[in-house]
Design an enzyme around this catalytic site. Structure first.
Site, PDB file in Angstrom:
ATOM      1  N   GLN A 137     -14.824  20.784   4.955  1.00 38.44           N
ATOM      2  CA  GLN A 137     -15.656  21.191   4.293  1.00 38.44           C
ATOM      3  C   GLN A 137     -17.691  21.106   4.893  1.00 38.44           C
ATOM      4  O   GLN A 137     -17.623  20.528   5.359  1.00 38.44           O
ATOM      5  CB  GLN A 137     -15.567  20.017   3.630  1.00 38.44           C
ATOM      6  CG  GLN A 137     -15.153  20.814   1.586  1.00 38.44           C
ATOM      7  CD  GLN A 137     -15.035  19.119   0.678  1.00 38.44           C
ATOM      8  OE1 GLN A 137     -13.953  18.578   1.164  1.00 38.44           O
ATOM      9  NE2 GLN A 137     -16.016  18.843  -0.196  1.00 38.44           N
ATOM     10  N   SER A 161     -11.762  18.077   9.878  1.00 42.75           N
ATOM     11  CA  SER A 161     -11.122  17.360   8.430  1.00 42.75           C
ATOM     12  C   SER A 161      -9.897  18.311   7.086  1.00 42.75           C
ATOM     13  O   SER A 161      -9.686  17.919   7.996  1.00 42.75           O
ATOM     14  CB  SER A 161     -12.614  17.188   7.737  1.00 42.75           C
ATOM     15  OG  SER A 161     -12.604  15.669   6.572  1.00 42.75           O
ATOM     16  N   LEU A 162     -10.479  18.584   6.885  1.00 45.25           N
ATOM     17  CA  LEU A 162      -9.675  19.576   5.817  1.00 45.25           C
ATOM     18  C   LEU A 162      -9.138  20.015   6.222  1.00 45.25           C
ATOM     19  O   LEU A 162      -7.928  20.977   6.451  1.00 45.25           O
ATOM     20  CB  LEU A 162     -10.751  19.401   4.735  1.00 45.25           C
ATOM     21  CG  LEU A 162      -9.625  20.901   4.219  1.00 45.25           C
ATOM     22  CD1 LEU A 162      -9.197  20.606   2.847  1.00 45.25           C
ATOM     23  CD2 LEU A 162     -10.614  22.367   3.248  1.00 45.25           C
ATOM     24  N   ARG A 198      -6.130  15.655  -3.000  1.00 47.02           N
ATOM     25  CA  ARG A 198      -7.027  15.378  -1.892  1.00 47.02           C
ATOM     26  C   ARG A 198      -8.201  15.643  -2.215  1.00 47.02           C
ATOM     27  O   ARG A 198      -8.863  13.890  -2.246  1.00 47.02           O
ATOM     28  CB  ARG A 198      -7.006  15.695  -0.186  1.00 47.02           C
ATOM     29  CG  ARG A 198      -7.374  15.107   0.697  1.00 47.02           C
ATOM     30  CD  ARG A 198      -7.204  15.480   2.014  1.00 47.02           C
ATOM     31  NE  ARG A 198      -8.225  15.483   2.798  1.00 47.02           N
ATOM     32  CZ  ARG A 198      -9.380  15.790   3.439  1.00 47.02           C
ATOM     33  NH1 ARG A 198     -10.185  16.956   3.033  1.00 47.02           N
ATOM     34  NH2 ARG A 198      -9.936  15.361   4.729  1.00 47.02           N
ATOM     35  N   HIS A 250     -13.681  10.031   5.495  1.00 49.82           N
ATOM     36  CA  HIS A 250     -13.592   9.252   6.320  1.00 49.82           C
ATOM     37  C   HIS A 250     -14.676   7.804   6.713  1.00 49.82           C
ATOM     38  O   HIS A 250     -15.087   7.731   8.172  1.00 49.82           O
ATOM     39  CB  HIS A 250     -14.345  10.066   8.167  1.00 49.82           C
ATOM     40  CG  HIS A 250     -14.074  11.907   7.724  1.00 49.82           C
ATOM     41  ND1 HIS A 250     -12.440  11.349   7.416  1.00 49.82           N
ATOM     42  CD2 HIS A 250     -14.458  12.489   7.875  1.00 49.82           C
ATOM     43  CE1 HIS A 250     -11.928  12.689   7.051  1.00 49.82           C
ATOM     44  NE2 HIS A 250     -13.221  13.502   7.571  1.00 49.82           N
ATOM     45  N   GLN A 279      -6.447  10.175   8.075  1.00 54.56           N
ATOM     46  CA  GLN A 279      -7.852  10.560   8.568  1.00 54.56           C
ATOM     47  C   GLN A 279      -8.849  10.773   7.738  1.00 54.56           C
ATOM     48  O   GLN A 279     -10.121  10.644   7.599  1.00 54.56           O
ATOM     49  CB  GLN A 279      -7.502  12.380   8.375  1.00 54.56           C
ATOM     50  CG  GLN A 279      -8.499  12.624   8.725  1.00 54.56           C
ATOM     51  CD  GLN A 279      -8.145  14.431   8.321  1.00 54.56           C
ATOM     52  OE1 GLN A 279      -8.232  14.148   6.708  1.00 54.56           O
ATOM     53  NE2 GLN A 279      -7.615  15.240   8.775  1.00 54.56           N
TER      54      GLN A 279
END
Length: 314
Positions: A11, A92-93, A117, A201, A250
């Site tokens: 993102q 991340s994503l 999510r 996170h 995560q």
């Protein structure tokens, strides 16, 4: 011989009109978006190209849009007979994009998962109450110590270890603001608030992980055909049950991006393609390991250059 790695953006790399130039040359782009749109029940390509009502920046739309963009670039690379990578990682994503390309998840399952999510992340922290900030020019341990000292009864902690000297913190808005002030006083070169809708996170995302667990349990995970380095520990994971568990962790644990790039370098990776829109990860990788060659794929010219250089592994 140098090995090839692919990394997948998260993102923040989204922008209106992304992949439009590639789509003019490669029908695969819109075909991939159409496949995802059928699953999601919305015209994802139209949203990416025109951003009606700012939808592209809503987390539950941003995440599938970025994932599908990365998969479209991956499919073009395969179509053009580019050499396949020997290791993958996503920020991340982007880890979900990597897992699709490694055959762990199907595209349909992945786009549904990342939409949920995004919804769970947004629901976990009311709008305006969370924050993230980039801290420039301070070592990780000092950042951690100061965050702990100013947190009080709130949450603030390191969220992304992006590169040496660039760490992102996340948590409750007031605690992040306190930490930014304290870190600047302690010698950080800069403390920059990030324009994000959720504090990713950190511990505030634990409720989102609890919700996502139910969705992940319904999806089949397969063994990866290509090693995927996971965010929470910067190591490749083989077992589907471990990959699934790491995706949950995560959400509320920091992204170990520096360790992930070291893992790829130790594996022998010398050339890395950022498979998706933008080149944020290219910049981070050069700060982690300057000798690694990095390539983006956000335009036809960049993709052509990457195909040419990466095909020559010498």
């Amino acid at each position: 011989m140098q090995k090839i790695g692919f990394v997948f953006p998260g993102q923040g790399s989204q922008k209106m009109g992304m992949l439009s130039e590639l789509a003019l040359l490669y029908p695969l782009v819109e075909e991939t978006f159409a496949e995802a749109s059928d699953v999601l029940g919305m015209d994802l390509w139209d949203i990416v190209q025109s951003n009606p009502d700012g939808l592209l920046d809503q987390t539950h739309i941003t995440q599938p849009a970025l994932l599908v963009s990365s998969i479209a670039v991956w499919r073009i690379w395969e179509q053009q007979h580019g050499p396949l990578p020997e290791m993958l990682a996503g920020h991340s994503l982007g880890e979900y994009s990597a897992l699709v390309c490694a055959g762990v998840l199907g595209l349909g399952d992945a786009v549904q998962l990342v939409r949920q999510r995004g919804l769970y992340m947004q629901q976990a922290v009311p709008s305006g109450t969370g924050a993230m900030a980039a801290i420039i020019g301070m070592d990780d341990q000092r950042i951690d110590d100061i965050c702990k000292s100013v947190a009080g009864d709130r949450v603030v902690s390191a969220a992304n270890f992006n590169s040496p000297g660039q760490t992102v913190i996340a948590g409750d808005k007031l605690a992040v603001e306190r930490a930014m002030s304290a870190l600047k006083e302690a010698g950080a070169k800069r403390a920059l608030p990030l324009n994000v809708s959720v504090p990713s996170h950190c511990a505030l995302m634990k409720p989102a992980a609890d919700q996502l667990a139910a969705d992940l349990a319904l999806v089949e995970f397969k063994r990866p055909s290509i090693p995927v380095v996971q965010n929470i520990h910067g190591r490749a994971t083989k077992e589907p049950i471990d990959i699934r568990e790491n995706l949950l962790k995560q959400l509320y644990m920091p992204v170990q991006w520096v360790d992930s790039i070291y893992c790829m370098r130790d594996f022998g990776v010398g050339k890395i393609l950022e498979c998706g829109p933008g080149k944020v990860l290219c910049g981070l990788i050069k700060r982690v390991h300057p000798e690694i060659e990095v390539f983006s794929a956000e335009s036809p010219e960049a993709l052509s250059d990457a195909l040419s250089h990466i095909s020559n592994r010498v």
